[in-house]
Write an enzyme that holds these catalytic residues in place. Structure first.
Site, PDB file in Angstrom:
ATOM      1  N   SER A  38       0.778  -1.343  -0.066  1.00 52.12           N
ATOM      2  CA  SER A  38      -0.116   0.052   0.151  1.00 52.12           C
ATOM      3  C   SER A  38       0.791   1.195   0.018  1.00 52.12           C
ATOM      4  O   SER A  38       2.090   1.381   0.329  1.00 52.12           O
ATOM      5  CB  SER A  38      -0.986   0.152   1.333  1.00 52.12           C
ATOM      6  OG  SER A  38      -0.274   0.623   2.203  1.00 52.12           O
ATOM      7  N   ILE A  39       0.264   2.322  -0.012  1.00 52.20           N
ATOM      8  CA  ILE A  39       0.733   3.854  -0.327  1.00 52.20           C
ATOM      9  C   ILE A  39       1.341   3.891   0.998  1.00 52.20           C
ATOM     10  O   ILE A  39       2.094   5.146   1.301  1.00 52.20           O
ATOM     11  CB  ILE A  39      -0.439   4.677  -0.551  1.00 52.20           C
ATOM     12  CG1 ILE A  39       0.334   6.161  -1.204  1.00 52.20           C
ATOM     13  CG2 ILE A  39      -1.594   5.012   0.701  1.00 52.20           C
ATOM     14  CD1 ILE A  39      -0.567   6.984  -1.676  1.00 52.20           C
ATOM     15  N   LYS A  40       1.006   3.322   2.260  1.00 50.23           N
ATOM     16  CA  LYS A  40       1.170   3.909   3.618  1.00 50.23           C
ATOM     17  C   LYS A  40       2.924   3.680   3.845  1.00 50.23           C
ATOM     18  O   LYS A  40       3.331   4.030   4.587  1.00 50.23           O
ATOM     19  CB  LYS A  40       0.453   3.081   4.609  1.00 50.23           C
ATOM     20  CG  LYS A  40      -0.838   3.396   4.622  1.00 50.23           C
ATOM     21  CD  LYS A  40      -1.314   4.882   4.881  1.00 50.23           C
ATOM     22  CE  LYS A  40      -2.502   5.141   4.943  1.00 50.23           C
ATOM     23  NZ  LYS A  40      -2.860   6.736   5.632  1.00 50.23           N
ATOM     24  N   ASP A  41       3.409   2.894   2.956  1.00 44.17           N
ATOM     25  CA  ASP A  41       4.663   2.504   3.134  1.00 44.17           C
ATOM     26  C   ASP A  41       5.554   3.774   3.041  1.00 44.17           C
ATOM     27  O   ASP A  41       6.861   3.832   3.717  1.00 44.17           O
ATOM     28  CB  ASP A  41       5.362   1.617   2.064  1.00 44.17           C
ATOM     29  CG  ASP A  41       5.270   0.096   2.265  1.00 44.17           C
ATOM     30  OD1 ASP A  41       4.279  -0.184   3.340  1.00 44.17           O
ATOM     31  OD2 ASP A  41       5.486  -0.657   1.606  1.00 44.17           O
TER      32      ASP A  41
END
Length: 322
Positions: A38-41
């Protein structure tokens, strides 16, 4: 090189089959190509590196965070690499796939009621705060109120987008929970290209849409919804409403139906938030009369939702159309 070095520089692909508007190009940024899916990395890596530099997080320490699953996966991934303990709190609507992935990465999870009010001690944010307060030298990512969240997107996500579109982006569509993605990318875009239009889809049941339209908190707007990782029941400090040009509300049906359509027509297996973003991008495209380039985000991987909206029985049981 380790797996952290693969964060960012995710693909941007053109939607070829579900966009009926020949004068409009719609591109989807596939953030599920990040290592934890996900983008949260992007934000977790940035926040942890800053905490280490400032001595807030030391070897053998504990990271505590409230999450709808994706930030938790990023925390668990980086904690595994760097030798930290990870404790993650989440509402019970989070899919079993997400919960099991966090445990597989070695994180400890605490599940709380989705229905818990923002001021309830059972709310997943308050639970994380309580756990962190009890653990000496623990560190909270604090994604909702940490301004390093939008900064991470300001420093990385938007440069990807500008390079991949050759600077031709005219419209940006991204939903928000913490508000980091929409705020960080929009800030940079408006500094470089003030004419870029930023649209934020928000689920019915989230507090953001009414707040954006009226500048007042309407607690009556808060409701439950099934789509994960988007919308909120409180105002996050990482969310900068001044950078959003307009908001549009969507339903679970809009999000799930479009995500399923993306999978079957474009070969993109994304999450419900990605479905909502593409739904909004298509709605926006229908209003544009001149050639335009719309960029939107697919924040996470649909594999995390195979037991939910990609499952026909689940959809029917919960009253959704296939």
């Amino acid at each position: 090189m380790n797996i952290e070095n693969t964060v960012g520089n995710t693909p941007l692909v053109k939607l070829m089959n579900i966009n009926p508007y020949k004068h409009i190009k719609i591109y989807a940024k596939l953030e599920f190509f990040n290592p934890s899916g996900s983008i949260k990395d992007r934000i977790v890596k940035h926040i942890i590196e800053d905490a280490e530099k400032r001595g807030l997080l030391k070897k053998g320490g504990t990271i505590v965070e409230n999450t709808s699953g994706n930030t938790g996966a990023a925390v668990a991934t980086i904690a595994a690499i760097r030798g930290y303990r990870a404790i993650l709190t989440m509402p019970d609507k989070v899919s079993k796939e997400k919960q099991n992935a966090l445990k597989a990465l070695g994180a400890e999870i605490v599940v709380t009621p989705t229905s818990a009010a923002p001021d309830s001690p059972e709310h997943y944010v308050n639970t994380a705060k309580r756990i962190s307060a009890k653990i000496k030298c623990s560190f909270r990512i604090n994604q909702y109120d940490n301004l390093l969240n939008p900064e991470a997107h300001y420093l990385s996500t938007v440069s990807d987008i500008l390079e991949q579109t050759g600077g031709k982006i005219t419209h940006y569509v991204a939903s928000g929970s913490t508000g980091g993605t929409i705020s960080g990318v929009s800030r940079f875009l408006k500094e470089k290209k003030p004419e870029v239009f930023s649209l934020m889809p928000d689920p019915v049941g989230s507090i953001y849409y009414d707040y954006f339209k009226t500048k007042k908190i309407n607690l009556d707007a808060i409701g439950t919804y099934n789509v994960e990782g988007v919308g909120e029941d409180h105002i996050a400090k990482a969310m900068d409403f001044s950078l959003v040009d307009d908001m549009i509300q969507f339903t679970d049906q809009n999000a799930f139906g479009t995500a399923r359509l993306l999978a079957r027509k474009e070969g993109i297996l994304g999450g419900g938030t990605g479905g909502a973003n593409v739904w909004a991008a298509l709605k926006l495209a229908a209003t544009l009369t001149v050639p335009s380039v719309i960029v939107t985000i697919i924040p996470d991987n649909g594999v995390k939702y195979l037991s939910k909206f990609y499952n026909d029985e689940w959809m029917i049981k919960n009253g959704f159309e296939l």
